[in-house]
Design an enzyme around this catalytic site. Structure first.
Site, PDB file in Angstrom:
ATOM      1  N   GLU A 158      56.937  20.931  31.456  1.00 16.22           N
ATOM      2  CA  GLU A 158      56.772  20.605  33.138  1.00 16.22           C
ATOM      3  C   GLU A 158      57.685  20.493  33.935  1.00 16.22           C
ATOM      4  OE1 GLU A 158      53.199  18.452  29.980  1.00 16.22           O
ATOM      5  OE2 GLU A 158      55.935  18.949  30.215  1.00 16.22           O
ATOM      6  N   GLU A 189      49.285   4.218  27.616  1.00 15.20           N
ATOM      7  CA  GLU A 189      50.144   4.774  26.778  1.00 15.20           C
ATOM      8  C   GLU A 189      51.214   4.136  26.140  1.00 15.20           C
ATOM      9  OE1 GLU A 189      52.967   8.482  28.471  1.00 15.20           O
ATOM     10  OE2 GLU A 189      54.188   7.372  27.714  1.00 15.20           O
ATOM     11  N   LYS A 192      51.704  18.999  23.316  1.00 15.57           N
ATOM     12  CA  LYS A 192      53.053  19.377  23.351  1.00 15.57           C
ATOM     13  C   LYS A 192      53.489  20.837  22.533  1.00 15.57           C
ATOM     14  CE  LYS A 192      55.283  15.889  26.382  1.00 15.57           C
ATOM     15  NZ  LYS A 192      56.872  14.759  26.422  1.00 15.57           N
ATOM     16  N   HIS A 216      33.436   1.271  48.630  1.00 16.07           N
ATOM     17  CA  HIS A 216      32.801   2.879  48.999  1.00 16.07           C
ATOM     18  C   HIS A 216      32.770   3.616  48.636  1.00 16.07           C
ATOM     19  CE1 HIS A 216      31.319   0.893  53.572  1.00 16.07           C
ATOM     20  NE2 HIS A 216      33.149   0.616  52.660  1.00 16.07           N
ATOM     21  N   GLY A 242      60.005   5.486  28.933  1.00 15.29           N
ATOM     22  CA  GLY A 242      59.817   6.188  30.178  1.00 15.29           C
ATOM     23  C   GLY A 242      58.877   5.651  30.996  1.00 15.29           C
ATOM     24  N   ARG A 243      58.075   4.445  30.729  1.00 16.99           N
ATOM     25  CA  ARG A 243      57.282   3.753  31.543  1.00 16.99           C
ATOM     26  C   ARG A 243      57.536   2.676  31.721  1.00 16.99           C
ATOM     27  NH1 ARG A 243      55.039   4.318  26.332  1.00 16.99           N
ATOM     28  NH2 ARG A 243      55.318   2.953  25.365  1.00 16.99           N
ATOM     29  N   LYS A 275      65.003  12.897  30.604  1.00 15.51           N
ATOM     30  CA  LYS A 275      66.083  12.479  29.973  1.00 15.51           C
ATOM     31  C   LYS A 275      66.636  13.341  29.051  1.00 15.51           C
ATOM     32  CE  LYS A 275      65.027   8.680  27.763  1.00 15.51           C
ATOM     33  NZ  LYS A 275      65.221   7.392  26.666  1.00 15.51           N
TER      34      LYS A 275
END
Length: 522
Positions: free
Chosen positions: A214, A351, A491, A382, A265-266, A208
């Site tokens: 990152e 979050e 951060k 499993h 964001g999510r 954004k």
């Protein structure tokens, strides 16, 4: 809008009394034996999703008290405030309008009740951006020279699109491969780049602000690789999903699609962040994805609480977290295409609701977000189902199953469905063994979500269902589910530590960090 925190309502005390009296000792096997209509009574239908809630530790009394709790906390008013575009994200003074991203365009001849008048201009802007993004997606789909699309983002700019592209692979256009790079660990990007050619690759930079460390580190490395391999047209081979058009232009990118500060964001894959999915399944498929989510929005907005599936799931989450004390929930999608669904839901819930203070900043005296985790069935059987069946902790399980497969391999889907039904049954009924080692205590709760088919529309509805479910539990807890300040501290500290790795300066660091810094530099 008045919100009352759950523990400050009469229903909270009544629920505690009910739990101590009968809820703690509730037994599912007895409940089914004494009530032939339990399955019908505790099943819910919503757009594209059928939910069997009958194998949960609830009875009609508990259900009614939980509905009372929802009303007394003001969930309905809080929901209506969100759909009205009020600034319910109080710590950032922002509206929460991701539902607007999947709302159909306004028709002057048929005004819709779901969009308030003051939001009409914003909805118009949404559709201008959507139309432009989908037109670009169609151009990329028609460009046979582009064989690989690389999405570079992190968090909500990665998890949602990646999950959805994998989930809808059966609807994807042949001849296009999709890659997702999020980790700043260079091994991830390097592994992708070695399979690519610059002349046939499109990079999508999803940030954004166009400053996410990152993402921008990976984007710059991708650009250097592109140029070192002989790539010459940044404008053709890079596009940006960002509001910082100036920074994207400075990078060399001329194609940008933006979104708004009221999109968390999510909650952003319905926006330009969903471009990888739009390229994969096409404009019509993406509009179906939005339409399925919108149908679930309307269900959440209009259905009475008793028949409102997001409300029922959110109430169950509060019942388990705060009364039974269950601290985690396992997600078990019985469809390999949904293999990234647990990771996506981890961010969505943890979050959003991983908070220790309410919206007023007061410390909470009860637990909030459970830990979400899981793997696709039958792989999970499993791996960790041993603990689900015989471990010391009770973990509610949420099964997701699809009725109709997209493949034609004989026998596979019936066996898959047999397994998901058997696991839900086994968790509930258990098995007695006097020796202990083969004893299954049973009475372990689960929810069963069933989709007729996995399509763009049904996936959109399923994700919107989960978004609204998180809203409901967060609303009851009295928290702001739409900020994420907990992401920021690490951060900030990383920016301080990064130059120290080069200089060795350990001044002001704690002993552990200083010691590790020295070892990493040695």
């Amino acid at each position: 809008m008045n919100r009352t925190r759950c523990d400050r309502t009469p229903a909270w005390g009544e629920l505690q009394t009910s739990f101590n009296t009968s809820g703690r000792a509730f037994d599912l096997r007895t409940a089914f034996a004494t009530d032939a209509g339990r399955f019908a009574a505790f099943s819910q239908s919503a757009p594209y999703v059928f939910a069997d809630l009958s194998k949960n530790l609830i009875d009609s009394t508990t259900q009614q008290l939980l509905l009372d709790l929802a009303r007394q906390t003001g969930v309905e008013q809080h929901r209506d405030a969100m759909f009205a575009g009020e600034r319910i994200n109080s710590t950032e003074q922002r509206a929460v309008m991701h539902c607007l991203l999947r709302t159909p365009p306004a028709d002057p001849a048929m005004p819709t009740q779901s969009v308030h008048r003051h939001m009409a201009e914003t909805l118009h802007e949404v559709h201008i951006t959507l139309d432009a993004m989908l037109a670009y997606a169609q151009t990329v789909r028609a460009d046979e020279a582009i064989t690989d699309v690389v999405n570079i983002g992190i968090g909500g700019s990665d998890l949602g699109p990646q999950m959805a592209v994998l989930a809808l692979d059966e609807f994807a256009q042949p001849g296009k491969r999709f890659h997702f790079v999020s980790n700043v660990d260079g091994h991830e990007l390097a592994a992708v780049l070695k399979r690519l050619k610059p002349e046939s690759t499109l990079f999508l930079i999803a940030s954004k602000t166009f400053t996410t460390i990152e993402t921008m580190t990976n984007a710059l490395s991708a650009k250097r690789w592109f140029e070192a391999q002989g790539g010459t047209d940044i404008g053709r081979h890079f596009a940006a999903l960002t509001t910082n058009v100036a920074a994207a232009n400075a990078f060399g990118i001329s194609t940008t699609f933006g979104f708004w500060d009221w999109v968390g964001g999510r909650y952003s894959m319905w926006s330009a962040i969903g471009l990888p999915l739009a390229i994969a399944i096409g404009a019509d498929g993406f509009r179906e994805f939005l339409a399925g989510a919108h149908e679930m929005d309307e269900h959440f907005r209009t259905a009475p609480l008793e028949q409102n599936l997001p409300v029922q799931l959110g109430l169950l989450d509060v019942w388990y977290r705060n009364f039974h004390g269950f601290s985690s929930r396992s997600i078990a999608p019985y469809h390999s295409a949904l293999r990234r669904l647990p990771a996506y839901l981890q961010q969505l819930e943890m979050e959003s609701n991983g908070k220790q203070v309410d919206a007023s900043g007061d410390a909470l005296p009860f637990g909030t977000s459970p830990v979400l985790w899981g793997e696709p069935g039958t792989n999970g059987q499993h791996a960790y189902f041993q603990m689900l069946h015989q471990g010391t902790d009770v973990v509610p399980v949420e099964f997701v199953a699809i009725k109709k497969p997209k493949h034609s391999l004989a026998g596979h889907h019936d066996l898959l469905l047999a397994n998901v039904l058997a696991q839900a049954q086994a968790l509930m009924v258990g098995k007695s063994d006097t020796g202990g080692h083969k004893n299954f205590p049973g009475n372990r709760p689960s929810t069963f979500l069933l989709l007729d088919e996995l399509t763009p529309a049904s996936l959109g509805a399923l994700i919107a269902l989960q978004e609204h479910r998180v809203f409901v539990s967060g609303s009851l807890w009295g928290i702001n589910s739409f900020d994420q300040w907990g992401v920021e501290l690490g951060k900030v500290l990383a920016k301080d530590i990064a130059p120290r790795l080069a200089s060795g300066d350990a001044a002001g660091l704690d002993g552990s960090t200083a010691g590790l810094l020295a070892l990493l530099r040695a």
